[in-house]
Write a protein that holds these residues in place. Sequence first.
Motif, PDB file in Angstrom:
ATOM      1  N   LYS A 131      -0.294  -3.149  -7.548  1.00 48.73           N
ATOM      2  CA  LYS A 131      -0.484  -4.237  -5.870  1.00 48.73           C
ATOM      3  C   LYS A 131       0.143  -5.080  -6.247  1.00 48.73           C
TER       4      LYS A 131
ATOM      5  N   GLY B  21      -8.357  -2.320  -7.824  1.00 50.07           N
ATOM      6  CA  GLY B  21      -7.612  -2.365  -6.750  1.00 50.07           C
ATOM      7  C   GLY B  21      -6.968  -1.368  -5.612  1.00 50.07           C
ATOM      8  N   ALA B  22      -7.611   0.203  -5.891  1.00 49.20           N
ATOM      9  CA  ALA B  22      -7.315   0.923  -4.880  1.00 49.20           C
ATOM     10  C   ALA B  22      -7.595   0.986  -3.420  1.00 49.20           C
ATOM     11  N   ASP B  23      -6.526   0.855  -2.572  1.00 50.83           N
ATOM     12  CA  ASP B  23      -7.537   0.481  -1.165  1.00 50.83           C
ATOM     13  C   ASP B  23      -8.015   2.054  -0.717  1.00 50.83           C
ATOM     14  N   GLU B  24      -7.526   2.970  -0.792  1.00 52.40           N
ATOM     15  CA  GLU B  24      -8.287   4.378  -0.310  1.00 52.40           C
ATOM     16  C   GLU B  24      -8.423   5.275  -1.046  1.00 52.40           C
TER      17      GLU B  24
ATOM     18  N   THR C  25      -2.818   4.149  -2.133  1.00 52.64           N
ATOM     19  CA  THR C  25      -3.897   5.685  -1.897  1.00 52.64           C
ATOM     20  C   THR C  25      -4.090   6.114  -3.511  1.00 52.64           C
TER      21      THR C  25
ATOM     22  N   ILE D 158       0.020  -1.010  -0.528  1.00 54.23           N
ATOM     23  CA  ILE D 158      -1.654  -0.639  -0.069  1.00 54.23           C
ATOM     24  C   ILE D 158      -1.800   0.860  -1.405  1.00 54.23           C
TER      25      ILE D 158
ATOM     26  N   GLN E 149     -11.134   1.753  -7.517  1.00 55.99           N
ATOM     27  CA  GLN E 149     -11.797   0.606  -7.011  1.00 55.99           C
ATOM     28  C   GLN E 149     -11.738  -0.469  -7.719  1.00 55.99           C
TER      29      GLN E 149
ATOM     30  N   LYS F 138       3.182   2.360   1.664  1.00 57.21           N
ATOM     31  CA  LYS F 138       2.573   2.792   1.265  1.00 57.21           C
ATOM     32  C   LYS F 138       2.720   3.472   0.209  1.00 57.21           C
TER      33      LYS F 138
ATOM     34  N   TYR G 129       3.847   8.269   3.832  1.00 54.79           N
ATOM     35  CA  TYR G 129       3.676   7.921   2.690  1.00 54.79           C
ATOM     36  C   TYR G 129       5.059   7.036   2.319  1.00 54.79           C
TER      37      TYR G 129
END
Length: 306
Positions: free
Chosen positions: A179, A201-204, A186, A184, A198, A160, A220
């Motif tokens: 990515k 490729g951002a997950d959060e 943020t 993963i 986004q 993370k 993290y």
Amino acid sequence: MKVVSYHQYGPPEVLKIEDRPKPIPKDNEVLVRVYATTVTSGDTRLRSSNFPGIAWLIVRLVYGLFTPKKKVLGHEFAGVVEAVGKEVRKFAPGDEVLGTPTGLETGSYAEYLSIPENRSKGVLGLKPKSLDFNEAAALPVGGMTALYLLQKAAIQKGQKVLIYGASGSVGSIALQIAKAKGAIVTAVCSSTNFEMVQSLGADELIDYKSQDYSMLGTQYDIVLDAVGKSSKTKAKKILKKEGQFVSVAGITKPKQEHLDALCRLAKEGKIKPYLSKVYPLNQIVAAHEYVDLGHKKGNIAIDMKP
């Protein structure tokens, strides 16, 4: 040839387009016709000599106490090899290239650069065909910094990663590299840039204006400060026991191997510099004015194609 020079520190208006003799490559040099460069925060800081505290004096001692020693700015470029010296082996006329002008007499705000094939500082490589010249010009500085920091943090698949300043030139490419490594991610940035990160490729997502990332509780493996505005003390609140904090505020040592790795990732379609604006050379002042606002997304390119 045309160059953009500045003979005094100050606002964007100190930048002037001037004529200079076209360089003649030496036996060990590559003559590149520059097709694109960028406006980085480093360019605008050097132009204005806007550095905090004692850093102002240190920078002035290195780059010129009263007037700039190096009159042509520009930290990265992409272009086409026009000629090579007789000792050059890695490049040939017609090659599309990208790199940095580190160690040269001028920066990349110039129509031509004559570059030693091998240098202790600065990089030069073949441009990935997956990138146009404006995109390629924006890859070296932010990309090498991002890759260096993620490698320093020993990024691994499944980890993370939180990127503070994910919408900037370093952050946006760090997001894509992370990515590509299977992390993963943020992204911390303004909510106005959520759609952008986004798309990368951002997950959060975390809006730094309304949320303090260090108070959200998630743990993290890596916190990467891509804008030099956070701290290890703050990051420790959300780092796992063996977690790593890395920042652009520290000393980075990007090398040719980093550029080569970035070019491979670009060829594989895993990374692409994000361009929010492209200006022609005759609008270089407007480009600097925009970057001075402090809200740029990704990268700002200067199109210099003939």
